[in-house]
Design a protein around this motif. Structure first.
Motif, PDB file in Angstrom:
ATOM      1  N   LEU A  52       0.825  -1.120  -0.079  1.00  0.00           N
ATOM      2  CA  LEU A  52       0.148  -0.109  -0.011  1.00  0.00           C
ATOM      3  C   LEU A  52       0.740   1.242   0.111  1.00  0.00           C
ATOM      4  CD1 LEU A  52      -3.312   0.616   1.799  1.00  0.00           C
ATOM      5  CD2 LEU A  52      -1.642   2.056   2.316  1.00  0.00           C
ATOM      6  N   ARG A  53       1.907   1.218   0.989  1.00  0.00           N
ATOM      7  CA  ARG A  53       2.810   2.491   1.046  1.00  0.00           C
ATOM      8  C   ARG A  53       3.573   2.820  -0.261  1.00  0.00           C
ATOM      9  NH1 ARG A  53       4.820   3.392   7.192  1.00  0.00           N
ATOM     10  NH2 ARG A  53       4.733   5.532   6.180  1.00  0.00           N
ATOM     11  N   ASP A  54       4.077   1.386  -0.925  1.00  0.00           N
ATOM     12  CA  ASP A  54       4.713   1.746  -2.154  1.00  0.00           C
ATOM     13  C   ASP A  54       3.871   2.302  -3.168  1.00  0.00           C
ATOM     14  OD1 ASP A  54       6.846   0.163  -0.955  1.00  0.00           O
ATOM     15  OD2 ASP A  54       6.604  -1.618  -2.030  1.00  0.00           O
ATOM     16  N   ARG A  55       2.687   1.765  -3.306  1.00  0.00           N
ATOM     17  CA  ARG A  55       1.695   2.483  -4.395  1.00  0.00           C
ATOM     18  C   ARG A  55       1.377   3.776  -3.952  1.00  0.00           C
ATOM     19  NH1 ARG A  55      -0.955  -1.395  -7.600  1.00  0.00           N
ATOM     20  NH2 ARG A  55       0.314  -3.232  -7.670  1.00  0.00           N
ATOM     21  N   LEU A  56       1.282   4.254  -2.773  1.00  0.00           N
ATOM     22  CA  LEU A  56       0.857   5.600  -2.310  1.00  0.00           C
ATOM     23  C   LEU A  56       1.963   6.645  -2.865  1.00  0.00           C
ATOM     24  CD1 LEU A  56      -0.513   5.972   1.066  1.00  0.00           C
ATOM     25  CD2 LEU A  56      -1.599   6.654  -0.871  1.00  0.00           C
ATOM     26  N   THR A  57       3.282   5.930  -2.598  1.00  0.00           N
ATOM     27  CA  THR A  57       4.444   6.588  -3.148  1.00  0.00           C
ATOM     28  C   THR A  57       4.556   7.251  -4.675  1.00  0.00           C
ATOM     29  OG1 THR A  57       5.680   5.618  -1.507  1.00  0.00           O
ATOM     30  CG2 THR A  57       7.092   6.817  -2.972  1.00  0.00           C
ATOM     31  N   GLY A  58       3.801   6.200  -5.293  1.00  0.00           N
ATOM     32  CA  GLY A  58       3.543   6.531  -6.675  1.00  0.00           C
ATOM     33  C   GLY A  58       2.460   7.290  -7.363  1.00  0.00           C
ATOM     34  N   THR A  59       1.758   8.082  -6.113  1.00  0.00           N
ATOM     35  CA  THR A  59       0.660   8.744  -6.216  1.00  0.00           C
ATOM     36  C   THR A  59       1.027  10.073  -6.566  1.00  0.00           C
ATOM     37  OG1 THR A  59      -0.773   7.003  -5.513  1.00  0.00           O
ATOM     38  CG2 THR A  59      -1.983   8.956  -5.758  1.00  0.00           C
ATOM     39  N   PRO A  60       1.226  10.924  -7.324  1.00  0.00           N
ATOM     40  CA  PRO A  60       1.443  12.432  -7.396  1.00  0.00           C
ATOM     41  C   PRO A  60       0.713  13.151  -6.424  1.00  0.00           C
ATOM     42  CG  PRO A  60       1.302  11.488  -9.657  1.00  0.00           C
ATOM     43  CD  PRO A  60       0.731  10.639  -9.046  1.00  0.00           C
ATOM     44  N   GLY A  61       1.183  14.128  -5.811  1.00  0.00           N
ATOM     45  CA  GLY A  61       0.364  15.043  -5.052  1.00  0.00           C
ATOM     46  C   GLY A  61       0.184  14.489  -3.429  1.00  0.00           C
ATOM     47  N   VAL A  62       0.196  13.227  -3.170  1.00  0.00           N
ATOM     48  CA  VAL A  62      -0.096  12.406  -2.143  1.00  0.00           C
ATOM     49  C   VAL A  62       1.058  12.329  -1.387  1.00  0.00           C
ATOM     50  CG1 VAL A  62      -1.390  10.683  -1.156  1.00  0.00           C
ATOM     51  CG2 VAL A  62      -2.215  11.580  -3.205  1.00  0.00           C
ATOM     52  N   ARG A  63       1.196  12.701  -0.184  1.00  0.00           N
ATOM     53  CA  ARG A  63       2.198  12.641   0.990  1.00  0.00           C
ATOM     54  C   ARG A  63       1.814  11.450   1.925  1.00  0.00           C
ATOM     55  NH1 ARG A  63       5.497  13.853   5.280  1.00  0.00           N
ATOM     56  NH2 ARG A  63       3.769  15.272   6.455  1.00  0.00           N
ATOM     57  N   ASP A  64       2.703  10.577   2.130  1.00  0.00           N
ATOM     58  CA  ASP A  64       2.398   9.177   2.962  1.00  0.00           C
ATOM     59  C   ASP A  64       3.002   9.671   4.203  1.00  0.00           C
ATOM     60  OD1 ASP A  64       2.561   7.030   4.545  1.00  0.00           O
ATOM     61  OD2 ASP A  64       3.821   5.934   3.199  1.00  0.00           O
ATOM     62  N   ALA A  65       1.921   9.953   5.281  1.00  0.00           N
ATOM     63  CA  ALA A  65       2.223  10.045   6.783  1.00  0.00           C
ATOM     64  C   ALA A  65       1.636   8.842   7.558  1.00  0.00           C
ATOM     65  CB  ALA A  65       2.073  11.554   7.217  1.00  0.00           C
ATOM     66  N   LEU A  66       1.643   7.618   7.056  1.00  0.00           N
ATOM     67  CA  LEU A  66       0.757   6.603   7.798  1.00  0.00           C
ATOM     68  C   LEU A  66       1.728   6.294   8.757  1.00  0.00           C
ATOM     69  CD1 LEU A  66      -0.307   4.661   4.431  1.00  0.00           C
ATOM     70  CD2 LEU A  66      -1.944   5.759   6.261  1.00  0.00           C
ATOM     71  N   VAL A  67       1.260   5.674   9.923  1.00  0.00           N
ATOM     72  CA  VAL A  67       1.950   5.172  11.316  1.00  0.00           C
ATOM     73  C   VAL A  67       1.863   3.762  11.179  1.00  0.00           C
ATOM     74  CG1 VAL A  67       1.693   5.204  13.645  1.00  0.00           C
ATOM     75  CG2 VAL A  67       1.209   7.140  12.438  1.00  0.00           C
ATOM     76  N   PRO A  68       3.253   3.238  11.203  1.00  0.00           N
ATOM     77  CA  PRO A  68       3.389   1.774  11.232  1.00  0.00           C
ATOM     78  C   PRO A  68       3.069   1.157  12.122  1.00  0.00           C
ATOM     79  CG  PRO A  68       5.690   2.616  11.498  1.00  0.00           C
ATOM     80  CD  PRO A  68       4.550   3.819  11.562  1.00  0.00           C
ATOM     81  N   VAL A  69       2.379  -0.151  12.083  1.00  0.00           N
ATOM     82  CA  VAL A  69       1.880  -1.177  13.132  1.00  0.00           C
ATOM     83  C   VAL A  69       2.305  -2.137  13.147  1.00  0.00           C
ATOM     84  CG1 VAL A  69      -0.316   0.247  13.798  1.00  0.00           C
ATOM     85  CG2 VAL A  69      -0.416  -1.291  11.843  1.00  0.00           C
ATOM     86  N   SER A  70       2.209  -3.248  14.081  1.00  0.00           N
ATOM     87  CA  SER A  70       2.687  -4.613  13.878  1.00  0.00           C
ATOM     88  C   SER A  70       1.827  -5.481  13.193  1.00  0.00           C
ATOM     89  CB  SER A  70       3.211  -4.942  15.063  1.00  0.00           C
ATOM     90  OG  SER A  70       2.097  -5.149  15.954  1.00  0.00           O
ATOM     91  N   GLY A  71       0.287  -5.224  13.069  1.00  0.00           N
ATOM     92  CA  GLY A  71      -0.558  -5.820  12.594  1.00  0.00           C
ATOM     93  C   GLY A  71      -0.388  -5.806  11.088  1.00  0.00           C
ATOM     94  N   THR A  72      -0.994  -6.647  10.355  1.00  0.00           N
ATOM     95  CA  THR A  72      -1.048  -6.534   8.591  1.00  0.00           C
ATOM     96  C   THR A  72      -2.316  -5.774   8.348  1.00  0.00           C
ATOM     97  OG1 THR A  72       0.067  -8.567   8.591  1.00  0.00           O
ATOM     98  CG2 THR A  72      -1.158  -8.105   6.917  1.00  0.00           C
TER      99      THR A  72
END
Lengths: 309, 309
Positions: A67-87
Motif C-alpha cells: 500500500l505504501r509503495d503504491r501511495l509513493t507513486g501517487t503524485p500530490g499525495v504525501r504518505d504519513a501513515l503510522v506503522p503498526v505490527s499487524g497486517t
C-alpha cells in the motif's frame, strides 16, 4: 495541505471473472490493485484536483508495505501513515463480467495496540500544525476506542483546523459529539443515527447532535445540506448510469476542496455533486471523469430548502 | 538434496466466510496465506519428512517477495527461485463454513521472458549437480515453451538425476516425450493423455509413451503403478473423510522420498499412499497428520496386478 485520516486503510484488489459461481474454480481475467480506505480515496481525488494532501492512519505487514509503495507513486499525495505490527487488510471485489454485479470479500483489519494508538495521536497533532482542513474517514479498526473520532475532532478544533467526519455506526454516533464542522452521512447512516427516514428531518436532527453542517448524500438524488447559513438541495442531472463505487469519497473531496477555497455553500455543493456524479460516470471504479466533471459543474441544480421543523 | 521445480508458483490465500453469496459483501473471518504451487507443496511435505529440499522456478513482484519471505521461514526448504519482472500469482480459496464448499479464484501467472527462461535453465543445470532427484510440477506460465518439461527431463537424465513429472494438458503430453523416470497423472490427466478411461490400460499406454514408471492416482481408490519391476495397486483403508487438497502433492513427496531411499516399489507406494491419505485426514488443507501417517503405513494394502494387454 489537506489531511485525511484513514485508521482502517486497505489494499483494494479488483478481480474480473466471466461469472462467479460458488464452489467452482475461476480463472481471473484481470487484476487491479490500489491503495484504499475512504480517506485514501478522498486524498487521490483531491490530489487529482491539484490540492496538496497528506494521508495518515495505520499501515502494517506485507500488505501495508505494498500500500505504501503504491501511495509513493501517487503524485500530490504525501504518505504519513503510522506503522503498526499487524497486517493491513485487503479487500477483494470480484466483478462478474456477465451481470456487472460485484461480490465483496473484506479481510479483518489489524488490531491496534495502545502504544500504536498513542503514536498515531502524536503524529496527528504534529500534522495538524500545517493542515488547512482534516477529514476523518471510514471504520475504526479493532483496538481503537469507539470515541476516537470525537477526540480527534476536538484536537483539530483546538488547533483551529476545520474537521469533516465520514463514518458509520457507533463511530459516527460517538464521533458527532466531538462537534465536527461537517458531517457527511449517507441516507442509511443518517437513519441509523437519528432513527428518522425523512431526509430533511433527519439531517436537521443530526446537526442538533453536534455537527456544524450536515451534508446528507442521497445517492442519485444528490445531497441535502443543513448549514449555519441555510439549507440547500443539490441535484445532478437525471439518468446517470455507472458504478457508484467511490462516489461518496469524491463528494467528501469536493466538500473539502470547497472548504479550503472558502467557496459559498451552494458552490461547494455544486462542486461536490459534480465530482460525485463524474465518479459514477467513470469506467474505472473510484476515479472521476474530468471532462464529465467540468460539464456537470454547469448542470447541477442547487435549490434552497425550507425547514422541516 | 531433492529438487522441486515450480514454474508457476503462487501465494495461496484461504478465506473463511460463513456462506459465499454472489453480489453480496462478506466479512472474512479468517485469512491464511502460504507459499504454493505443486512443487512448493511437495517440498514442504518432504522437509517435514526430514529431507533436504531445494525449490526452484520463478518468483516476482510484491507477491513473489511475500512468497520468498514465507519460504525462508519454512525449515528444511532452500529457496533457489529465479527472479522475474512479472508478478507471481495469488490464488484465493474461499471456504464456505456452512457447506464446507470451496470457491477458487486464480490470478493469471506472470509472462516469462526469453532471457528469464534462459536464466532458469542455467540455474536448473547448476542445481542438478547436487540433486538426488528432481520433480517437475504443475502448469507452465505464459512465455515458457510447451515442450519445457521434455527438455528439463532430458537435461536431468543427462546429469544422471532421476525425474518425476506431475503436470497436465499439453505440458504433460509433450513432457512425457522427455522420458521421465516417473509420471504421476491423476485419472483425468491419464484419460486426457491416452484417450482411455480404463485405468490399467491407460497407465500401461502412458508408460509406452516414454515414462519409466507410471503411478496413476485414483483418488480414494489409491494408486495403480506400472513399473519396470511389476504392476501394483496400493489402496488406503476405506472411508477416509477429509479435504483432498494437496493429497496429490503428498503422493509425489512420498514417491520421491522412496526413490532417494531406494525402497522397493511396494514400499514406495505404501509410503506415498499413506502420506496422501494422512493429508486428506488433516484438518489444515495441504498438511499431513503425522500420527495418522504412521498408523496408515501399516494399513495400506499393496497387491500385484496382472497385465491388461
Amino acid at each position: 495541505m489537506i489531511l485525511t485520516v484513514t485508521l482502517n486503510t486497505a489494499l483494494d484488489i479488483t478481480y474480473r471473472v466471466p461469472s462467479l459461481r460458488p464452489h467452482a474454480s475461476h480463472r481471473v481475467s484481470e487484476v487491479t490493485e490500489r491503495p484504499g480506505g475512504k480517506g485514501v480515496n478522498v486524498a487521490r481525488v483531491l490530489a487529482a484536483l491539484g490540492h496538496e494532501v497528506t494521508v495518515t492512519g495505520f499501515a502494517g505487514g506485507t500488505t501495508g508495505r505494498i500500500l505504501r509503495d503504491r501511495l509513493t507513486g501517487t503524485p500530490g499525495v504525501r504518505d504519513a501513515l503510522v506503522p503498526v505490527s499487524g497486517t493491513t487488510r485487503r479487500t477483494i471485489a470480484v466483478v462478474d463480467e456477465r451481470s456487472g454485479g460485484t461480490t465483496q470479500l473484506n479481510e479483518p483489519g489489524p488490531t491496534i495496540g495502545p502504544a500504536e494508538w498513542s503514536a498515531f495521536q502524536e503524529a496527528y497533532g504534529d500534522l495538524l500544525a500545517s493542515a488547512s482542513a482534516v477529514a476523518l474517514c471510514g471504520s475504526l479498526p479493532p483496538g481503537v476506542p469507539v470515541g476516537a473520532y470525537a477526540s480527534l475532532a476536538r484536537i483539530a478544533r483546538a488547533a483551529g483546523v476545520p474537521v469533516l467526519l465520514d463514518t458509520s455506526g457507533a463511530a459516527l454516533r460517538r464521533g458527532v459529539a466531538g462537534r465536527p464542522d461537517v458531517l457527511k452521512p449517507n441516507a442509511e447512516e443518517l437513519a441509523e443515527l437519528t432513527g428518522s427516514h425523512e431526509p430533511l428531518r433527519a439531517t436537521q436532527d443530526a446537526r442538533r447532535r453536534g455537527a456544524g453542517t450536515v451534508v446528507a448524500s442521497l445517492g442519485p438524488e444528490g445531497v441535502l445540506a443543513v448549514t449555519p447559513e441555510g439549507r440547500w438541495r443539490a441535484t445532478p442531472p437525471a439518468h446517470l448510469h455507472g458504478n457508484p463505487t467511490g462516489a461518496g469519497d469524491s463528494l467528501v473531496a469536493g466538500l473539502l476542496a470547497g472548504l479550503v477555497e472558502h467557496l459559498p455553500w451552494p458552490d461547494r455543493l455544486t462542486r461536490a455533486v459534480a465530482l460525485s456524479a463524474a465518479t459514477v460516470l467513470s469506467p474505472a471504479a473510484g476515479e472521476f471523469d474530468r471532462a464529465a466533471y467540468e460539464d456537470l459543474l454547469g448542470r447541477v441544480a442547487v435549490t434552497a430548502e425550507a425547514s422541516a421543523a
